[in-house]
Design a protein around this motif. Structure first.
Motif, PDB file in Angstrom:
ATOM      1  N   PRO A 212       0.808  -1.229   0.000  1.00  0.00           N
ATOM      2  CA  PRO A 212       0.000   0.000   0.000  1.00  0.00           C
ATOM      3  C   PRO A 212       0.835   1.270   0.000  1.00  0.00           C
ATOM      4  CG  PRO A 212      -0.155  -1.140   2.113  1.00  0.00           C
ATOM      5  CD  PRO A 212       0.511  -2.080   1.160  1.00  0.00           C
ATOM      6  N   ILE A 213       2.016   1.254   0.630  1.00  0.00           N
ATOM      7  CA  ILE A 213       2.833   2.468   0.645  1.00  0.00           C
ATOM      8  C   ILE A 213       3.355   2.763  -0.758  1.00  0.00           C
ATOM      9  CG2 ILE A 213       5.001   3.442   1.507  1.00  0.00           C
ATOM     10  CD1 ILE A 213       4.362   2.169   4.192  1.00  0.00           C
ATOM     11  N   ALA A 214       3.813   1.730  -1.464  1.00  0.00           N
ATOM     12  CA  ALA A 214       4.300   1.935  -2.832  1.00  0.00           C
ATOM     13  C   ALA A 214       3.177   2.393  -3.758  1.00  0.00           C
ATOM     14  CB  ALA A 214       4.926   0.645  -3.353  1.00  0.00           C
ATOM     15  N   ARG A 215       1.941   2.011  -3.426  1.00  0.00           N
ATOM     16  CA  ARG A 215       0.792   2.405  -4.263  1.00  0.00           C
ATOM     17  C   ARG A 215       0.159   3.722  -3.824  1.00  0.00           C
ATOM     18  NH1 ARG A 215      -0.227  -3.192  -3.467  1.00  0.00           N
ATOM     19  NH2 ARG A 215      -1.798  -2.717  -1.871  1.00  0.00           N
ATOM     20  N   GLY A 216       0.631   4.263  -2.689  1.00  0.00           N
ATOM     21  CA  GLY A 216       0.030   5.485  -2.174  1.00  0.00           C
ATOM     22  C   GLY A 216      -1.344   5.282  -1.571  1.00  0.00           C
ATOM     23  N   ASP A 217      -1.611   4.094  -1.057  1.00  0.00           N
ATOM     24  CA  ASP A 217      -2.943   3.752  -0.550  1.00  0.00           C
ATOM     25  C   ASP A 217      -3.001   4.010   0.956  1.00  0.00           C
ATOM     26  OD1 ASP A 217      -5.452   2.734  -0.084  1.00  0.00           O
ATOM     27  OD2 ASP A 217      -5.180   1.032  -1.446  1.00  0.00           O
ATOM     28  N   ALA A 218      -3.232   5.282   1.307  1.00  0.00           N
ATOM     29  CA  ALA A 218      -3.250   5.669   2.718  1.00  0.00           C
ATOM     30  C   ALA A 218      -4.411   5.030   3.463  1.00  0.00           C
ATOM     31  CB  ALA A 218      -3.322   7.186   2.839  1.00  0.00           C
ATOM     32  N   GLY A 219      -5.522   4.785   2.799  1.00  0.00           N
ATOM     33  CA  GLY A 219      -6.673   4.184   3.468  1.00  0.00           C
ATOM     34  C   GLY A 219      -6.390   2.775   3.937  1.00  0.00           C
ATOM     35  N   VAL A 220      -5.748   1.972   3.103  1.00  0.00           N
ATOM     36  CA  VAL A 220      -5.387   0.610   3.511  1.00  0.00           C
ATOM     37  C   VAL A 220      -4.399   0.656   4.666  1.00  0.00           C
ATOM     38  CG1 VAL A 220      -4.178  -1.489   2.784  1.00  0.00           C
ATOM     39  CG2 VAL A 220      -5.898  -0.455   1.303  1.00  0.00           C
ATOM     40  N   LEU A 221      -3.437   1.553   4.597  1.00  0.00           N
ATOM     41  CA  LEU A 221      -2.456   1.669   5.671  1.00  0.00           C
ATOM     42  C   LEU A 221      -3.130   2.042   6.995  1.00  0.00           C
ATOM     43  CD1 LEU A 221       0.512   1.569   6.430  1.00  0.00           C
ATOM     44  CD2 LEU A 221       0.706   3.961   5.732  1.00  0.00           C
ATOM     45  N   ALA A 222      -4.109   2.948   6.937  1.00  0.00           N
ATOM     46  CA  ALA A 222      -4.839   3.313   8.152  1.00  0.00           C
ATOM     47  C   ALA A 222      -5.581   2.112   8.714  1.00  0.00           C
ATOM     48  CB  ALA A 222      -5.805   4.454   7.849  1.00  0.00           C
ATOM     49  N   ARG A 223      -6.130   1.259   7.855  1.00  0.00           N
ATOM     50  CA  ARG A 223      -6.817   0.064   8.337  1.00  0.00           C
ATOM     51  C   ARG A 223      -5.820  -0.934   8.963  1.00  0.00           C
ATOM     52  NH1 ARG A 223      -9.809   1.096   3.662  1.00  0.00           N
ATOM     53  NH2 ARG A 223      -8.973  -0.641   2.430  1.00  0.00           N
ATOM     54  N   HIS A 224      -4.599  -0.982   8.436  1.00  0.00           N
ATOM     55  CA  HIS A 224      -3.566  -1.814   9.068  1.00  0.00           C
ATOM     56  C   HIS A 224      -3.347  -1.372  10.520  1.00  0.00           C
ATOM     57  CE1 HIS A 224      -1.398  -3.100   5.075  1.00  0.00           C
ATOM     58  NE2 HIS A 224      -2.642  -3.523   5.137  1.00  0.00           N
ATOM     59  N   LEU A 225      -3.255  -0.068  10.719  1.00  0.00           N
ATOM     60  CA  LEU A 225      -3.030   0.447  12.071  1.00  0.00           C
ATOM     61  C   LEU A 225      -4.228   0.162  12.969  1.00  0.00           C
ATOM     62  CD1 LEU A 225      -1.326   3.806  11.072  1.00  0.00           C
ATOM     63  CD2 LEU A 225      -0.250   1.930  12.343  1.00  0.00           C
ATOM     64  N   ASP A 226      -5.442   0.261  12.426  1.00  0.00           N
ATOM     65  CA  ASP A 226      -6.625  -0.084  13.210  1.00  0.00           C
ATOM     66  C   ASP A 226      -6.593  -1.563  13.615  1.00  0.00           C
ATOM     67  OD1 ASP A 226      -7.583   2.495  12.992  1.00  0.00           O
ATOM     68  OD2 ASP A 226      -8.938   2.046  11.320  1.00  0.00           O
ATOM     69  N   ALA A 229      -4.284  -2.055  16.543  1.00  0.00           N
ATOM     70  CA  ALA A 229      -4.904  -1.636  17.803  1.00  0.00           C
ATOM     71  C   ALA A 229      -5.921  -2.664  18.276  1.00  0.00           C
ATOM     72  CB  ALA A 229      -5.557  -0.264  17.625  1.00  0.00           C
ATOM     73  N   ALA A 230      -6.710  -3.200  17.360  1.00  0.00           N
ATOM     74  CA  ALA A 230      -7.721  -4.191  17.738  1.00  0.00           C
ATOM     75  C   ALA A 230      -7.088  -5.466  18.251  1.00  0.00           C
ATOM     76  CB  ALA A 230      -8.606  -4.498  16.524  1.00  0.00           C
ATOM     77  N   ALA A 231      -5.882  -5.768  17.755  1.00  0.00           N
ATOM     78  CA  ALA A 231      -5.185  -6.973  18.204  1.00  0.00           C
ATOM     79  C   ALA A 231      -4.378  -6.724  19.466  1.00  0.00           C
ATOM     80  CB  ALA A 231      -4.252  -7.472  17.101  1.00  0.00           C
ATOM     81  N   GLY A 232      -4.425  -5.498  19.991  1.00  0.00           N
ATOM     82  CA  GLY A 232      -3.672  -5.168  21.195  1.00  0.00           C
ATOM     83  C   GLY A 232      -2.171  -5.082  20.965  1.00  0.00           C
ATOM     84  N   ARG A 233      -1.764  -4.778  19.731  1.00  0.00           N
ATOM     85  CA  ARG A 233      -0.344  -4.697  19.395  1.00  0.00           C
ATOM     86  C   ARG A 233       0.095  -3.237  19.349  1.00  0.00           C
ATOM     87  NH1 ARG A 233       1.888  -9.503  19.875  1.00  0.00           N
ATOM     88  NH2 ARG A 233       3.612  -8.751  18.579  1.00  0.00           N
ATOM     89  N   ASP A 234       1.309  -2.967  19.770  1.00  0.00           N
ATOM     90  CA  ASP A 234       1.875  -1.627  19.627  1.00  0.00           C
ATOM     91  C   ASP A 234       2.071  -1.307  18.153  1.00  0.00           C
ATOM     92  OD1 ASP A 234       1.987  -1.262  22.359  1.00  0.00           O
ATOM     93  OD2 ASP A 234       4.042  -2.029  22.527  1.00  0.00           O
ATOM     94  N   ASP A 235       1.950  -0.029  17.813  1.00  0.00           N
ATOM     95  CA  ASP A 235       2.089   0.357  16.410  1.00  0.00           C
ATOM     96  C   ASP A 235       3.481   0.895  16.072  1.00  0.00           C
ATOM     97  OD1 ASP A 235       2.127   2.879  17.552  1.00  0.00           O
ATOM     98  OD2 ASP A 235       0.201   3.505  16.737  1.00  0.00           O
TER      99      ASP A 235
END
Length: 270
Positions: A212-226, A229-235
């Protein structure tokens, strides 16, 4: 090249690769052990028989071991550490570093890999020649190489080796968080890792970056971070890696300024 007499002090993973390689190249080798059994040589006994003395002991033991050996004129002391400066070998009449850039778990062979060599002008040619005889690719390190430079060099090597394992561990945790069987994570993910490395070898790091970073897909990257958080993992790891991937993608000309700005916003420190 005339055969020399080598003493290898310590017999861990590295020595178990080095000794057969030296013998296969026609060199005479004895092994010195810090706690020899019957019929084995002590470190002092082995060193007294050798022209070149290899200290393949743990880093913290190099200086102490070197200080306890009966050095004589004409001997060369070598260690195989990436992190320890050659000053640890100071009691010896001449010193060199010989650091194979290879993980030694499993296949213990050395042939085909780079070896970082630090030596003075008098010894560099013969140490390089031995590296070639062992099937290694010599890599000249700065000489003298101080403790800070050694630490940076070794950190680089460690990041390229075990650092990848930390990334795979995090990937495995997210795999399990997605409800997939944990024992399937590594077999499924390793081909992706190997593919990225193969592509980097062919195209360079910037040319190999994907996702997603190479494609400029900020929305997918934001969902990765979500998902983190849902998995209780540090970002922290994903953010740090993401910012470095963004730099690679920009270097490759993959993104326009709007895409890069959107990604920088998602990847900003929290």
């Amino acid at each position: 090249m005339d055969a020399r007499r080598h003493a290898v002090i310590g017999y861990g993973r590295l020595a178990r690769a080095l000794v057969p390689a030296l013998r296969g190249a026609g060199e005479h080798v004895v092994i010195g052990r810090r706690s020899p059994d019957d019929g084995e040589l002590s470190a002092v006994e082995a060193a007294s028989l050798a022209d070149w003395v290899w200290l393949t002991v743990p880093d913290d033991a190099i200086a102490v071991t070197a200080a306890g050996l009966p050095w004589r004129a004409g001997q060369l002391a070598l260690h195989c550490s990436g992190a320890t400066p050659l000053t640890a070998l100071a009691p010896a009449p001449a010193v060199a570093g010989f650091h194979p850039l290879k993980l030694l778990a499993g296949d213990a062979g050395l042939a085909g890999v780079h070896v970082g060599i630090e030596a003075d002008a008098a010894h560099l040619p013969v140490v390089r020649a031995l590296a070639h005889a062992l099937g290694l690719m010599p890599l000249a390190l700065p000489s003298p190489m101080d403790a800070r430079a050694r630490a940076a060099y070794h950190a680089s090597a460690n990041l390229a080796a075990s650092g990848v394992l930390a990334v795979l561990a995090e990937a495995g945790a997210l795999w399990a968080a997605a409800g997939l069987p944990a024992d399937a994570a590594l077999p499924a993910l390793l081909p992706l890792t190997r593919g990225a490395l193969d592509t980097a070898a062919a195209r360079g790091l910037a040319g190999a970056v994907s996702g997603p970073i190479a494609r400029g897909d900020a929305g997918v990257l934001a969902r990765h971070l979500d998902a983190l958080a849902a998995a209780g993992r540090d970002d922290d790891l994903l953010l740090a890696l993401g910012r470095r991937q963004l730099a690679l993608a920009e270097a490759a000309g993959r993104l326009d300024e709007r895409q890069a700005a959107a990604l920088r916003g998602v990847l900003a420190p929290r």
